[in-house]
Design a protein around this motif. Sequence first.
Motif, PDB file in Angstrom:
ATOM      1  N   UNK A  37       4.975   7.477   9.224  1.00  0.00           N
ATOM      2  CA  UNK A  37       4.867   7.776   7.795  1.00  0.00           C
ATOM      3  C   UNK A  37       5.668   6.814   6.930  1.00  0.00           C
ATOM      4  N   UNK A  38       6.673   6.189   7.504  1.00  0.00           N
ATOM      5  CA  UNK A  38       7.481   5.250   6.744  1.00  0.00           C
ATOM      6  C   UNK A  38       8.423   5.949   5.779  1.00  0.00           C
ATOM      7  N   UNK A  39       8.938   5.185   4.842  1.00  0.00           N
ATOM      8  CA  UNK A  39       9.897   5.685   3.861  1.00  0.00           C
ATOM      9  C   UNK A  39       9.211   5.743   2.492  1.00  0.00           C
ATOM     10  N   UNK A  40       9.074   6.934   1.909  1.00  0.00           N
ATOM     11  CA  UNK A  40       8.371   7.037   0.622  1.00  0.00           C
ATOM     12  C   UNK A  40       9.066   6.281  -0.507  1.00  0.00           C
ATOM     13  N   UNK A  41      10.383   6.095  -0.416  1.00  0.00           N
ATOM     14  CA  UNK A  41      11.106   5.346  -1.450  1.00  0.00           C
ATOM     15  C   UNK A  41      10.636   3.900  -1.475  1.00  0.00           C
ATOM     16  N   UNK A  42      10.442   3.314  -0.292  1.00  0.00           N
ATOM     17  CA  UNK A  42       9.953   1.943  -0.221  1.00  0.00           C
ATOM     18  C   UNK A  42       8.509   1.860  -0.705  1.00  0.00           C
ATOM     19  N   UNK A  43       7.702   2.867  -0.363  1.00  0.00           N
ATOM     20  CA  UNK A  43       6.309   2.873  -0.794  1.00  0.00           C
ATOM     21  C   UNK A  43       6.226   2.960  -2.311  1.00  0.00           C
ATOM     22  N   UNK A  44       7.093   3.759  -2.930  1.00  0.00           N
ATOM     23  CA  UNK A  44       7.104   3.882  -4.390  1.00  0.00           C
ATOM     24  C   UNK A  44       7.545   2.585  -5.051  1.00  0.00           C
ATOM     25  N   UNK A  45       8.269   1.755  -4.300  1.00  0.00           N
ATOM     26  CA  UNK A  45       8.731   0.474  -4.842  1.00  0.00           C
ATOM     27  C   UNK A  45       7.676  -0.610  -4.710  1.00  0.00           C
ATOM     28  N   UNK A  46       6.535  -0.261  -4.155  1.00  0.00           N
ATOM     29  CA  UNK A  46       5.455  -1.229  -4.019  1.00  0.00           C
ATOM     30  C   UNK A  46       5.475  -2.001  -2.726  1.00  0.00           C
ATOM     31  N   UNK A  47       6.398  -1.676  -1.811  1.00  0.00           N
ATOM     32  CA  UNK A  47       6.464  -2.364  -0.533  1.00  0.00           C
ATOM     33  C   UNK A  47       5.493  -1.729   0.448  1.00  0.00           C
ATOM     34  N   UNK A  48       4.869  -2.549   1.271  1.00  0.00           N
ATOM     35  CA  UNK A  48       3.885  -2.049   2.229  1.00  0.00           C
ATOM     36  C   UNK A  48       4.559  -1.217   3.316  1.00  0.00           C
ATOM     37  N   UNK A  49       3.951  -0.062   3.610  1.00  0.00           N
ATOM     38  CA  UNK A  49       4.443   0.792   4.685  1.00  0.00           C
ATOM     39  C   UNK A  49       3.371   0.981   5.751  1.00  0.00           C
ATOM     40  N   UNK A  50       2.476   0.007   5.865  1.00  0.00           N
ATOM     41  CA  UNK A  50       1.371   0.132   6.809  1.00  0.00           C
ATOM     42  C   UNK A  50       1.850   0.172   8.255  1.00  0.00           C
ATOM     43  N   UNK A  51       3.008  -0.418   8.533  1.00  0.00           N
ATOM     44  CA  UNK A  51       3.554  -0.419   9.895  1.00  0.00           C
ATOM     45  C   UNK A  51       4.442   0.787  10.156  1.00  0.00           C
ATOM     46  N   UNK A  52       4.636   1.639   9.165  1.00  0.00           N
ATOM     47  CA  UNK A  52       5.547   2.756   9.336  1.00  0.00           C
ATOM     48  C   UNK A  52       6.980   2.321   9.132  1.00  0.00           C
ATOM     49  N   UNK A  53       7.918   3.100   9.641  1.00  0.00           N
ATOM     50  CA  UNK A  53       9.338   2.801   9.479  1.00  0.00           C
ATOM     51  C   UNK A  53       9.816   1.919  10.632  1.00  0.00           C
ATOM     52  N   UNK A  54      10.071   0.660  10.349  1.00  0.00           N
ATOM     53  CA  UNK A  54      10.566  -0.274  11.370  1.00  0.00           C
ATOM     54  C   UNK A  54      12.070  -0.500  11.254  1.00  0.00           C
ATOM     55  N   UNK A  55      12.727   0.206  10.334  1.00  0.00           N
ATOM     56  CA  UNK A  55      14.173   0.049  10.191  1.00  0.00           C
ATOM     57  C   UNK A  55      14.874   0.474  11.472  1.00  0.00           C
ATOM     58  N   UNK A  56      15.767  -0.373  11.978  1.00  0.00           N
ATOM     59  CA  UNK A  56      16.545  -0.050  13.160  1.00  0.00           C
ATOM     60  C   UNK A  56      15.798  -0.193  14.463  1.00  0.00           C
ATOM     61  N   UNK A  57      14.577  -0.724  14.433  1.00  0.00           N
ATOM     62  CA  UNK A  57      13.778  -0.863  15.653  1.00  0.00           C
ATOM     63  C   UNK A  57      13.595  -2.334  15.998  1.00  0.00           C
ATOM     64  N   UNK A  58      13.441  -2.598  17.283  1.00  0.00           N
ATOM     65  CA  UNK A  58      13.188  -3.947  17.743  1.00  0.00           C
ATOM     66  C   UNK A  58      11.693  -4.255  17.617  1.00  0.00           C
ATOM     67  N   UNK A  59      11.377  -5.439  17.094  1.00  0.00           N
ATOM     68  CA  UNK A  59       9.976  -5.816  16.887  1.00  0.00           C
ATOM     69  C   UNK A  59       9.227  -5.873  18.220  1.00  0.00           C
ATOM     70  N   UNK A  60       9.926  -6.256  19.300  1.00  0.00           N
ATOM     71  CA  UNK A  60       9.250  -6.386  20.589  1.00  0.00           C
ATOM     72  C   UNK A  60       8.848  -5.035  21.180  1.00  0.00           C
ATOM     73  N   UNK A  61       9.363  -3.946  20.626  1.00  0.00           N
ATOM     74  CA  UNK A  61       9.010  -2.615  21.114  1.00  0.00           C
ATOM     75  C   UNK A  61       8.118  -1.867  20.131  1.00  0.00           C
ATOM     76  N   UNK A  62       8.377  -2.010  18.845  1.00  0.00           N
ATOM     77  CA  UNK A  62       7.557  -1.339  17.851  1.00  0.00           C
ATOM     78  C   UNK A  62       7.816   0.152  17.783  1.00  0.00           C
ATOM     79  N   UNK A  63       7.010   0.850  16.975  1.00  0.00           N
ATOM     80  CA  UNK A  63       7.218   2.273  16.745  1.00  0.00           C
ATOM     81  C   UNK A  63       6.859   3.090  17.977  1.00  0.00           C
ATOM     82  N   UNK A  64       5.770   2.748  18.649  1.00  0.00           N
ATOM     83  CA  UNK A  64       5.303   3.564  19.778  1.00  0.00           C
ATOM     84  C   UNK A  64       6.347   3.629  20.891  1.00  0.00           C
ATOM     85  N   UNK A  65       6.794   2.463  21.367  1.00  0.00           N
ATOM     86  CA  UNK A  65       7.763   2.462  22.455  1.00  0.00           C
ATOM     87  C   UNK A  65       9.146   2.920  21.995  1.00  0.00           C
TER      88      UNK A  65
END
Length: 594
Positions: A335-363
């Motif tokens: 679902x991502x962060x609604x504050x970022x979405x309201x700021x016009x930033x894309x949340x299509x990838x969901x919440x990636x804060x604190x996550x490693x790109x090589x693992x992504x949200x699923x892993x």
Amino acid sequence: MVQLILTILIYLIMVIPVGIYVYHIAAGKHTFADPVFNRVDGFIYKISGIRPQRGMSWKKYAAALLGTNGVMILLGYIILRIQSLPIFNPNAIGNMEESLSFNTIISFMTNTNLQHYSGESGLSYLSQMLVITFMMFVSAASGYAACVAFIRGLAGKNKDNVGNFFVDLVRITTRVLIPFSIIGGLLLVWQGVPQNLSGNIVVDTLEGAKQVIATGPAAALEIIKHLGTNGGGFIGANSTTPIENPTIITNLIELYSMMLLPGASVITFGKMVRDRKRAEKKNIVATGATSPLKQSPIRRSLTVFMYGREGRTIFAAMGIIFLIGLGVCYWAELQGNPVLADSGLSQSMGSMEGKEVRFGIAQSAMFTTTTTSFTTGTVNNMHDTLTPLGGMIPLLHMMLNVVFGGKGVGLMNMIMYAILAVFICGLMIGRTPEYLGKKIEGREMKLTALCIIIHPFLILAFSALAIGLVNVLPDNNGITNPGFHGLSQVLYEFSSSAANNGSGFEGLADNTMFWNITTGLAMFFGRYLSIVIQLAIAGSLMKKNFVNDSVGTLHTDTFSFAIILVFVVYIFAALTFFPVLALGPIAEHLTLWS
């Protein structure tokens, strides 16, 4: 979704043969590796003075476990206090402070591995090997040994013998933990995890700054920290770093390592109970006694088969809770962060804060749910940055402490809820409850209630103490977030301690006298009080005679009982933890999305 489904399917394929192998170890049956391990174990028995044929009552077994662990706690504490000696200390690490040494040694001996220090800068290689890595083996083997003794008591083949603790400790270490660790450790080294005794490497970055890259015996610690459901990282950032977890392959190796043995213990439970029923059937046939098993060959075969499914019922209940938690965590992070979405930033990838790109949200969601369900404590993402509902799932699963759990701990705790479930169902029909062919009476119910209530008491009492003293004690100002998230941080810290998990939101400044002592006490009582009470319950049940099935008997080997078990667990969780969860992650979620 495809990643998650494939990951779970591969696990189910792997856990069955591992469960059968562990069952042979626990039941003393023949395995293909006996010609080698019999000699190794015999040598250890000889030099240690262990008499493998001498059984123990549950009291002697518990005393042996507590005494052995107590001696190792003392020795480990001494090593941490003198680790500045120039022995396997190329980075010149100093001695560990008293309260931190207390917290660390309790943490690793109780299979918690909560870290109030940073591994690469807080420990010498001597401490990493003799205290941390060694205790990861011993604490895991101690917990698994207690589980095996508990199963023997429930299976009821003997009325006063649950096995020999020292024999179980040796066999589990030599035949399960060490061989699996060697194989897994070599796979990690193959993928780039370091294993050496060299000092740290200092390099120049592209920006012209200096960076210290940690090396050392990391692979050996990594594999047993997952296989033993320990969780303490060689490096402070744990399995988020490429040093500990460089590739998706190492991520899967570590994931399956922490899932295998807790799941295998449930299969072992089912097979050992089935063995008891088979032995009972043979005895009935030999003596000609009257029993429902003798009514007809079909009836006998059906009953024996049904009792072999006890483990599958427990596994199904655990699996349902795990899948619900995984689904909620994955959905929440998408679902991502609604504050970022309201700021016009894309949340299509969901919440990636604190996550490693090589693992992504699923892993990341899979690892998060697994590490707190199997009470390992290792992390491949920062739990403090999870969305409120995403962070509530690992918090809730540690509060439940029955979703597979650590080395046999989840099984033992879930059976407490199974006893509670048959008691509740018995009240509904006005019948004395039975479990595994034994009547559940007043003594067992009192012990079960005490065992179940200890866990939430430790979490809620210490959390209330921390919140109440936040402005009183000078060193208790480690709560960095005063809002709803701050309460979640405190709850997570004590839930992780009481559940012997070890992961953290890491938003707390927790290396102070207050946090070191309180979490140390939560870890100690959360581990040993439960084990002793559960062994007492097994000791009480094993002395009872079996009762015959009747029309009013509640069968505990069906899928319907698994559903009942799930509801009982969630109802108890709602009664004990919902108010505080409403003040923490739920309130934070509602505020964020308002």
